[in-house]
Design an enzyme around this catalytic site. Structure first.
Site, short mmCIF file in Angstrom:
data_model
loop_
_atom_site.label_atom_id
_atom_site.label_comp_id
_atom_site.label_asym_id
_atom_site.label_seq_id
_atom_site.Cartn_x
_atom_site.Cartn_y
_atom_site.Cartn_z
CG HIS A 39 -1.90 -1.12 1.26
ND1 HIS A 39 -3.25 -0.93 1.14
CD2 HIS A 39 -1.72 -2.46 1.35
CE1 HIS A 39 -3.87 -2.10 1.17
NE2 HIS A 39 -2.95 -3.05 1.30
CG ASP A 46 -4.96 2.02 1.65
OD1 ASP A 46 -3.82 1.71 1.28
OD2 ASP A 46 -5.95 1.26 1.55
CB THR A 84 -3.15 -0.23 -3.18
OG1 THR A 84 -3.48 -1.04 -2.05
CG2 THR A 84 -2.90 1.19 -2.73
CG HIS A 88 2.81 -12.48 -3.62
ND1 HIS A 88 3.68 -11.67 -4.32
CD2 HIS A 88 2.10 -11.65 -2.81
CE1 HIS A 88 3.51 -10.41 -3.94
NE2 HIS A 88 2.56 -10.38 -3.03
CD1 TRP A 104 -2.95 -3.29 -8.42
CD2 TRP A 104 -3.13 -5.17 -9.64
NE1 TRP A 104 -3.32 -2.94 -9.71
CE2 TRP A 104 -3.43 -4.08 -10.48
CE3 TRP A 104 -3.17 -6.45 -10.18
CZ2 TRP A 104 -3.77 -4.21 -11.82
CZ3 TRP A 104 -3.50 -6.60 -11.53
CH2 TRP A 104 -3.80 -5.50 -12.32
CG ASN A 105 1.79 -2.55 -5.48
OD1 ASN A 105 1.54 -1.47 -5.97
ND2 ASN A 105 1.29 -2.95 -4.31
CB SER A 106 4.33 -8.37 -7.58
OG SER A 106 4.98 -8.05 -6.38
CB ALA A 139 -5.63 -10.07 -0.12
N1 UDP Z 1 9.02 -5.24 -3.21
C1 UDP Z 1 10.34 -4.86 -3.31
N2 UDP Z 1 11.29 -5.78 -3.01
C2 UDP Z 1 11.01 -7.05 -2.63
C3 UDP Z 1 9.65 -7.42 -2.55
C4 UDP Z 1 8.67 -6.50 -2.86
O1 UDP Z 1 10.67 -3.72 -3.67
O2 UDP Z 1 11.96 -7.82 -2.40
C5 UDP Z 1 7.97 -4.26 -3.53
C6 UDP Z 1 7.31 -4.56 -4.86
O3 UDP Z 1 7.98 -3.87 -5.89
C7 UDP Z 1 5.89 -4.06 -4.65
C8 UDP Z 1 5.65 -4.22 -3.16
O4 UDP Z 1 6.93 -4.37 -2.57
O5 UDP Z 1 5.79 -2.69 -5.02
C9 UDP Z 1 4.83 -5.45 -2.82
O6 UDP Z 1 3.51 -5.22 -3.17
P1 UDP Z 1 2.58 -6.36 -3.75
O7 UDP Z 1 1.24 -5.74 -3.97
O8 UDP Z 1 3.20 -6.99 -4.92
O9 UDP Z 1 2.54 -7.47 -2.64
P2 UDP Z 1 2.27 -7.46 -1.04
O10 UDP Z 1 3.60 -7.24 -0.41
O11 UDP Z 1 1.30 -6.36 -0.76
O12 UDP Z 1 1.73 -8.81 -0.77
#
Ligand code: UDP
Length: 483
Positions: free
Chosen positions: A18, A124, A146, A374, A377-379, A397
């Protein structure tokens, strides 16, 4: 009035997935001249100070970009790791401490004589307690969800699922195959969508109703405010977005945010990682040939059992490919065992293991061929933006929703879990080889490049995300009513 006069508060939920998109949005607005106050929990602020270093502009703020903190309501000795994440959600959802602190902070910012008073809060969408507090003031709220649009569409229908008696699902129901029930009555979802493709909180039992309820309330808040910011782009999630729009008319679609940031030359370069980045990963990637490396990362909250870790390990080793594997300190649930010496010896020529990396940079690296993710959404979106196909291992989620879209709708990925949702080394090996060398893999790679192109068009000058961002700037600057 100059945009500089406008003071916007940005408040993400206190989790990496987030904080990163909210930081990108805040940096974009700052580059347009907005004054930003970015709100963190005290714990995360301290965590960033550790990971970024005391000299980082993150700590002191930069001209017109300030940081404020509030307590998260948890006791000091709570570790606030992946295992404790539900505690954090509960404390933020129902504790008086975060509420009172936010109220005081907003009062202070409104009364401030050295900065312009705040005019808007970008909040958020899952911080329901903060919605309640902001409503007490005469400030406009812009909810920012997000998650993906397809997941948000699911959240918007959680209420109906409760009304239909479809959840909460107890463990017994889940095993009865109820998750295979079609959800064709939710327009905008992909053809063939089933209950199991909705955000996973529907699998909660009665005790975990909180997770269902706060998603219902957060969806209602967004509907009430008639406005929602999403980190996605129109061509990627057109059908879901159309349906959301019928409930929330003022949709702002500004993704992929990392690409939109790339378009702004004057953007601040500071990052928002809570964990210390291992820069050796990038040096290691520099030694590899183009498109030769599998990148494996499960984000900030997913966990594995030790057995699952071992299956992934040997699957990767047996695939005989180069891989960069991020194993977070708390990735393995309640286990202190480490990977065997036999495995480490086997992979020493072709595997790199680290605790955390700068992912936005890693996915851009020319050596990366495939992302085993995994499906946070960001990944997912960072991968889409760089044309990297995905191997999906969703945890919770919205991840099962994103996985289903990657596989069924966008054609950019393969699933790795078996029928029981577990992982076996042979399957890891087969899927990795297929994605790297196989015919199906070839089609997926081509499709991933098509989506990359679409993402770039959306974020360029005149593209849908770029235009949507300009619209948001107008709403925030001119006091133009969103309606
Ligand atoms: N991220 C990073 N390095 C890592 C793992 C994750 O910079 O080793 C960043 C990734 O680029 C993303 C965020 O952390 O922007 C993870 O968000 P995501 O929605 O993918 O997964 P969540 O951590 O919320 O399950």
């Amino acid at each position: 009035m100059e945009p500089k006069q406008h003071h916007v508060v940005c408040f993400p939920a206190p989790a990496q997935g987030h904080i990163n998109p909210m930081t990108n949005l805040a940096k974009l607005l700052h580059s347009k001249g907005f004054l930003i106050t970015f709100v963190h929990t005290e714990f995360n602020f301290d965590q960033q100070a550790i990971s970024r270093g005391q000299d980082s502009p993150f700590i002191h703020g930069i001209n017109g970009f300030y940081f404020e903190t509030i307590p998260d309501g948890l006791p000091k000795d709570n570790k606030r790791g992946a295992k404790e994440h539900p505690d954090l959600c509960r404390a933020m959802a129902s504790g008086e401490e975060p509420k009172n602190a936010l109220r005081s902070l907003l009062r202070k910012l409104l009364a401030s004589s050295d900065k312009p008073p705040i005019t808007s809060v970008i909040l958020d969408a899952q911080l329901n307690f903060a919605f309640e507090v902001v409503k007490e003031f005469d400030i406009r709220v812009f909810p920012f969800h997000t998650a993906s649009a397809c997941a948000v569409l699911g959240y918007l229908h959680y209420n109906e699922l409760v009304n239909k008696g479809l959840f909460p699902l107890s463990g017994k129901n889940v095993n009865n195959g109820i998750l295979d029930t079609p959800v064709d009555w939710i327009p905008g979802l992909f053809k063939g969508a089933k209950l199991k493709h909705l955000p996973s909180f529907i699998r909660s039992d009665e005790d975990e109703m909180m997770f269902i309820n706060y998603n219902i309330v957060s969806a209602e808040n967004a509907v009430d405010s008639r406005t929602l910011i999403l980190n996605t782009f129109d061509d990627l999630e057109y059908n879901a977005l159309q349906q959301i729009k019928s409930k929330i008319p003022n949709l702002v679609t500004i993704g992929p945010l990392p690409l939109l940031c790339d378009q702004q030359p004057q953007i601040q370069q500071f990052r928002s990682n809570l964990f210390t980045e291992d820069s050796n990963c990038l040096n290691w990637l520099d030694q590899r040939s183009p498109k030769s490396v599998i990148y494996v990362n499960y984000g900030s909250l997913a966990t594995l059992t030790y057995d699952q870790l071992t299956e992934f390990a040997w699957g990767l080793a047996n695939s005989n490919q180069y891989f960069l594997w991020i194993i977070r300190e708390d990735l393995v649930n309640g286990e202190t065992r480490v990977l065997s010496k036999e495995f480490m010896d086997e992979i020493k020529e072709r595997g790199m293991i680290a605790r955390w990396c700068r992912q936005e940079t890693v996915v851009k690296h020319p050596s990366i061929a495939v992302f085993l993710t995994h499906c946070g959404w960001n990944s997912t979106l960072e991968s889409v933006g760089e044309g990297i196909p995905v191997i999906c291992w969703p945890f919770f989620a919205d991840q099962s929703t994103n996985c289903a879209y990657a596989f069924e709708e966008w054609g950019i990925g393969m699933e790795i879990g078996d029928e029981d949702g577990d992982v076996k080394r042979t399957r890891v090996e087969i899927v990795v080889r297929e994605m790297m060398e196989g015919e199906i893999g070839e089609k997926i790679r081509v499709r991933a490049l098509e989506l990359k192109n679409m993402a770039r068009i959306a974020t360029r000058f005149g593209g849908s995300s770029c235009n949507s961002f300009e619209e948001l700037v107008k709403w925030l600057t001119l006091g133009v009513s969103c309606d």
